[in-house]
Write a protein that holds these residues in place. Structure first.
Motif, PDB file in Angstrom:
ATOM      1  N   ARG A 203       0.772  -1.134   0.226  1.00 56.76           N
ATOM      2  CA  ARG A 203      -0.004  -0.040   0.003  1.00 56.76           C
ATOM      3  C   ARG A 203       0.866   1.237  -0.222  1.00 56.76           C
ATOM      4  O   ARG A 203       0.470   2.497  -0.654  1.00 56.76           O
ATOM      5  CB  ARG A 203      -0.945  -0.071   1.116  1.00 56.76           C
ATOM      6  N   GLY A 204       2.057   1.117   0.539  1.00 64.43           N
ATOM      7  CA  GLY A 204       2.928   2.473   0.674  1.00 64.43           C
ATOM      8  C   GLY A 204       3.592   2.514  -0.680  1.00 64.43           C
ATOM      9  O   GLY A 204       3.896   3.634  -1.203  1.00 64.43           O
ATOM     10  N   HIS A 205       3.778   1.345  -1.473  1.00 63.60           N
ATOM     11  CA  HIS A 205       4.176   1.800  -3.048  1.00 63.60           C
ATOM     12  C   HIS A 205       2.936   2.359  -3.812  1.00 63.60           C
ATOM     13  O   HIS A 205       3.279   3.335  -4.607  1.00 63.60           O
ATOM     14  CB  HIS A 205       4.486   0.370  -3.622  1.00 63.60           C
ATOM     15  N   ALA A 206       1.836   2.028  -3.517  1.00 67.46           N
ATOM     16  CA  ALA A 206       0.644   2.633  -4.104  1.00 67.46           C
ATOM     17  C   ALA A 206       0.830   3.977  -3.867  1.00 67.46           C
ATOM     18  O   ALA A 206       0.649   4.699  -4.872  1.00 67.46           O
ATOM     19  CB  ALA A 206      -0.498   1.952  -3.643  1.00 67.46           C
ATOM     20  N   VAL A 207       0.864   4.682  -2.388  1.00 63.38           N
ATOM     21  CA  VAL A 207       0.712   6.003  -2.059  1.00 63.38           C
ATOM     22  C   VAL A 207       1.978   6.743  -2.528  1.00 63.38           C
ATOM     23  O   VAL A 207       1.798   7.901  -3.328  1.00 63.38           O
ATOM     24  CB  VAL A 207       0.790   6.096  -0.545  1.00 63.38           C
ATOM     25  N   ALA A 208       3.264   6.023  -2.515  1.00 60.82           N
ATOM     26  CA  ALA A 208       4.326   6.825  -2.802  1.00 60.82           C
ATOM     27  C   ALA A 208       4.532   7.081  -4.473  1.00 60.82           C
ATOM     28  O   ALA A 208       4.797   8.048  -4.942  1.00 60.82           O
ATOM     29  CB  ALA A 208       5.656   6.059  -2.348  1.00 60.82           C
ATOM     30  N   SER A 238      -5.080 -11.959  -1.080  1.00 62.58           N
ATOM     31  CA  SER A 238      -5.095 -11.150  -2.365  1.00 62.58           C
ATOM     32  C   SER A 238      -6.053  -9.990  -1.942  1.00 62.58           C
ATOM     33  O   SER A 238      -6.786  -9.900  -1.441  1.00 62.58           O
ATOM     34  CB  SER A 238      -5.539 -11.881  -3.285  1.00 62.58           C
ATOM     35  N   PHE A 239      -5.235  -8.819  -2.723  1.00 64.59           N
ATOM     36  CA  PHE A 239      -6.003  -7.386  -2.596  1.00 64.59           C
ATOM     37  C   PHE A 239      -5.606  -6.635  -3.810  1.00 64.59           C
ATOM     38  O   PHE A 239      -4.691  -6.726  -4.635  1.00 64.59           O
ATOM     39  CB  PHE A 239      -5.889  -6.837  -1.253  1.00 64.59           C
ATOM     40  N   VAL A 240      -6.445  -5.583  -4.052  1.00 64.05           N
ATOM     41  CA  VAL A 240      -6.274  -4.562  -4.728  1.00 64.05           C
ATOM     42  C   VAL A 240      -6.576  -3.177  -4.274  1.00 64.05           C
ATOM     43  O   VAL A 240      -7.488  -3.196  -3.467  1.00 64.05           O
ATOM     44  CB  VAL A 240      -7.367  -4.421  -6.107  1.00 64.05           C
ATOM     45  N   CYS A 241      -5.464  -2.288  -4.425  1.00 66.43           N
ATOM     46  CA  CYS A 241      -5.968  -1.141  -3.580  1.00 66.43           C
ATOM     47  C   CYS A 241      -5.492   0.153  -4.651  1.00 66.43           C
ATOM     48  O   CYS A 241      -4.843  -0.052  -5.659  1.00 66.43           O
ATOM     49  CB  CYS A 241      -4.782  -1.100  -2.330  1.00 66.43           C
ATOM     50  N   GLY A 242      -5.937   1.242  -4.261  1.00 60.58           N
ATOM     51  CA  GLY A 242      -5.999   2.248  -5.088  1.00 60.58           C
ATOM     52  C   GLY A 242      -4.804   3.135  -5.010  1.00 60.58           C
ATOM     53  O   GLY A 242      -3.716   2.904  -3.925  1.00 60.58           O
ATOM     54  N   PRO A 243      -4.540   4.360  -5.604  1.00 64.02           N
ATOM     55  CA  PRO A 243      -3.209   5.194  -5.508  1.00 64.02           C
ATOM     56  C   PRO A 243      -3.189   5.838  -4.134  1.00 64.02           C
ATOM     57  O   PRO A 243      -2.045   6.422  -4.048  1.00 64.02           O
ATOM     58  CB  PRO A 243      -3.316   6.207  -6.521  1.00 64.02           C
ATOM     59  N   GLN A 244      -3.844   5.905  -3.361  1.00 64.65           N
ATOM     60  CA  GLN A 244      -3.784   6.471  -2.163  1.00 64.65           C
ATOM     61  C   GLN A 244      -3.771   5.439  -1.055  1.00 64.65           C
ATOM     62  O   GLN A 244      -4.014   5.496   0.342  1.00 64.65           O
ATOM     63  CB  GLN A 244      -5.102   7.436  -1.615  1.00 64.65           C
ATOM     64  N   GLY A 245      -3.598   4.071  -1.458  1.00 59.73           N
ATOM     65  CA  GLY A 245      -3.561   2.799  -0.435  1.00 59.73           C
ATOM     66  C   GLY A 245      -4.911   2.497  -0.151  1.00 59.73           C
ATOM     67  O   GLY A 245      -5.034   1.640   0.633  1.00 59.73           O
ATOM     68  N   GLU A 246      -6.205   3.051  -0.625  1.00 60.15           N
ATOM     69  CA  GLU A 246      -7.154   2.670  -0.153  1.00 60.15           C
ATOM     70  C   GLU A 246      -7.918   1.288  -0.866  1.00 60.15           C
ATOM     71  O   GLU A 246      -7.243   0.913  -1.823  1.00 60.15           O
ATOM     72  CB  GLU A 246      -8.303   3.845  -0.871  1.00 60.15           C
ATOM     73  N   TRP A 247      -8.559   0.590  -0.110  1.00 58.18           N
ATOM     74  CA  TRP A 247      -8.866  -0.806  -0.482  1.00 58.18           C
ATOM     75  C   TRP A 247      -9.808  -0.784  -1.417  1.00 58.18           C
ATOM     76  O   TRP A 247     -10.789  -0.265  -1.511  1.00 58.18           O
ATOM     77  CB  TRP A 247      -9.477  -1.527   0.919  1.00 58.18           C
ATOM     78  N   TRP A 248      -9.391  -1.390  -2.485  1.00 53.11           N
ATOM     79  CA  TRP A 248     -10.758  -1.453  -3.743  1.00 53.11           C
ATOM     80  C   TRP A 248     -11.300  -3.061  -3.538  1.00 53.11           C
ATOM     81  O   TRP A 248     -12.433  -3.067  -3.725  1.00 53.11           O
ATOM     82  CB  TRP A 248      -9.901  -1.437  -4.899  1.00 53.11           C
ATOM     83  N   ALA A 263     -10.084   2.017 -11.244  1.00 48.77           N
ATOM     84  CA  ALA A 263     -10.444   3.253 -11.253  1.00 48.77           C
ATOM     85  C   ALA A 263      -9.420   4.321 -11.875  1.00 48.77           C
ATOM     86  O   ALA A 263      -8.736   4.752 -11.295  1.00 48.77           O
ATOM     87  CB  ALA A 263     -11.004   3.962 -10.154  1.00 48.77           C
ATOM     88  N   THR A 264      -9.137   4.295 -13.152  1.00 52.16           N
ATOM     89  CA  THR A 264      -8.007   4.932 -13.752  1.00 52.16           C
ATOM     90  C   THR A 264      -7.852   6.480 -13.517  1.00 52.16           C
ATOM     91  O   THR A 264      -6.937   6.983 -13.487  1.00 52.16           O
ATOM     92  CB  THR A 264      -7.925   4.489 -15.323  1.00 52.16           C
ATOM     93  N   HIS A 265      -9.202   6.821 -13.319  1.00 51.09           N
ATOM     94  CA  HIS A 265      -8.836   8.579 -13.284  1.00 51.09           C
ATOM     95  C   HIS A 265      -8.568   8.875 -11.885  1.00 51.09           C
ATOM     96  O   HIS A 265      -7.956   9.950 -11.601  1.00 51.09           O
ATOM     97  CB  HIS A 265     -10.564   9.116 -13.230  1.00 51.09           C
ATOM     98  N   ARG A 266      -8.539   7.990 -10.859  1.00 53.38           N
ATOM     99  CA  ARG A 266      -7.878   8.142  -9.544  1.00 53.38           C
ATOM    100  C   ARG A 266      -6.311   8.363  -9.639  1.00 53.38           C
ATOM    101  O   ARG A 266      -5.934   9.114  -8.825  1.00 53.38           O
ATOM    102  CB  ARG A 266      -8.020   7.125  -8.496  1.00 53.38           C
ATOM    103  N   VAL A 267      -5.583   7.996 -10.546  1.00 53.73           N
ATOM    104  CA  VAL A 267      -4.297   8.141 -10.654  1.00 53.73           C
ATOM    105  C   VAL A 267      -4.139   9.738 -10.972  1.00 53.73           C
ATOM    106  O   VAL A 267      -3.287  10.364 -10.022  1.00 53.73           O
ATOM    107  CB  VAL A 267      -3.589   7.259 -11.767  1.00 53.73           C
ATOM    108  N   GLU A 268      -4.624  10.224 -11.747  1.00 56.36           N
ATOM    109  CA  GLU A 268      -4.772  11.592 -12.229  1.00 56.36           C
ATOM    110  C   GLU A 268      -4.976  12.556 -11.243  1.00 56.36           C
ATOM    111  O   GLU A 268      -4.256  13.373 -10.686  1.00 56.36           O
ATOM    112  CB  GLU A 268      -5.463  11.917 -13.436  1.00 56.36           C
ATOM    113  N   VAL A 273      -2.903  16.379  -6.578  1.00 55.50           N
ATOM    114  CA  VAL A 273      -2.791  16.548  -5.138  1.00 55.50           C
ATOM    115  C   VAL A 273      -1.551  16.314  -4.280  1.00 55.50           C
ATOM    116  O   VAL A 273      -1.151  17.216  -3.817  1.00 55.50           O
ATOM    117  CB  VAL A 273      -4.177  16.005  -4.593  1.00 55.50           C
ATOM    118  N   TRP A 274      -1.167  15.101  -4.666  1.00 55.62           N
ATOM    119  CA  TRP A 274       0.120  14.499  -4.234  1.00 55.62           C
ATOM    120  C   TRP A 274       1.284  14.374  -5.224  1.00 55.62           C
ATOM    121  O   TRP A 274       1.620  13.431  -5.605  1.00 55.62           O
ATOM    122  CB  TRP A 274       0.192  13.212  -3.297  1.00 55.62           C
TER     123      TRP A 274
END
Length: 294
Positions: A203-208, A238-248, A263-268, A273-274
């Motif tokens: 999840r840290g990789h996702a956030v960073a 097993s899991f999928v998380c978003g670009p802020q580490g949020e659980w999907w 949710a590809t729009h979440r990356v942009e 913001v970060w």
């Protein structure tokens, strides 16, 4: 990256005959397509048991060339099911030269890319250095109709450098086929710490990096063939998380096909913001190429 991509994570046990395991794989992939998946990801070394619990030369017989029988079979499934598939195989590159290799298939069945595991563990129960040569293909995303896939493998998931380099090369998501679990002798507190650390680092990789992460793990208990230990209780999860580490999406410890929309729009949105990529001090990172700064 295409919008509207749905990923399926195929989590299953590795015990039983080769025919039994392939039946689980095929059933999982068919279920993934029925659930609307565009991309399906299989666990690390999905063709059978996690044989790296011991060092035994007879296990090298499990390896096969790429292309080879498993890639032909997975390619046919990708074509039949109209799925992008990420698999994980014991590659026989040459006599005495073997890799832990991820393979990627396009919807039409073509083998369009591979990644050889870069970080190779050598710990009790995970004697991978005996079997696998470190990868030599670098950190390069594989372009598919489901996006640019930053495919890494298991032990790679603990290294921020690998996640960063895949991101800098333009990956749309990070994907980790995995085989990790508990030593049954560990107490509940230690088990909880290990599993939480595994989730947290990814999840840290996702956030960073402002990027989705897909981690697919095997499940079920597998005995140690040497009988020197109680074996490994693979924890699934097993899991999928978003670009802020949020659980999907998150799986339990039992076999399943876990699906989630990416949710590809979440990356942009997140990177605006970060803006971590903007603010990196690339002029100050030369010491990362050293083993240790004495």
């Amino acid at each position: 990256m295409n919008t509207g991509v749905t990923v399926a994570l195929i989590q299953h046990a590795g015990d039983g005959s080769a025919a039994d395991v392939w039946a689980r794989i095929e059933e999982g992939l068919a279920q993934a397509r029925a659930q609307g998946a565009d991309l399906a990801v299989l666990q690390e070394l999905h063709n059978g048991p996690y044989f790296c619990q011991w060092e035994n030369a007879a296990e090298f017989a499990r390896a096969e060339p790429i292309p080879g029988p498993s890639t032909e079979r997975l390619g046919a499934l990708a074509r039949e099911l109209d799925l992008v598939i990420v698999g994980s195989l014991f590659e026989r590159r040459a006599s005495g030269l073997y890799h832990n290799t991820a393979v990627v298939f396009e919807r039409d069945g073509r083998l369009i890319g591979r990644y050889r595991k870069m970080h190779i563990p050598d710990d009790p129960g995970y004697y991978e250095k005996y079997y696998f040569t470190p990868g030599d293909l670098g950190f390069t995303p594989i372009a598919t109709s489901a996006g640019r896939l930053g495919v890494l493998v298991c032990w790679d998931q603990w290294y921020p450098e690998a996640a960063r380099l895949m991101t800098l090369a333009g990956a749309d998501m990070l994907i980790y086929p995995t085989a990790i679990g508990f030593d049954p002798r560990d107490d509940e507190a230690e088990r909880a710490r290990q599993k939480e650390a595994w989730e947290l680092v990814q999840r840290g990789h996702a956030v960073a990096n402002g990027i989705p992460v897909v981690a697919v793990n095997r499940c079920g208990h597998e005995p140690d063939p040497s009988e020197a230990t109680p074996g490994i209780a693979f924890w699934g999860g097993s899991f999928v998380c978003g670009p802020q580490g949020e659980w999907w999406a998150r799986a339990s410890d039992t076999p399943c096909v876990l699906t989630a929309p990416i949710a590809t729009h979440r990356v942009e949105q997140t990177r605006r913001v970060w803006p971590f990529l903007r603010d990196r001090r690339i002029d100050a990172y030369a010491d990362l190429q050293k083993r240790y700064r004495d």
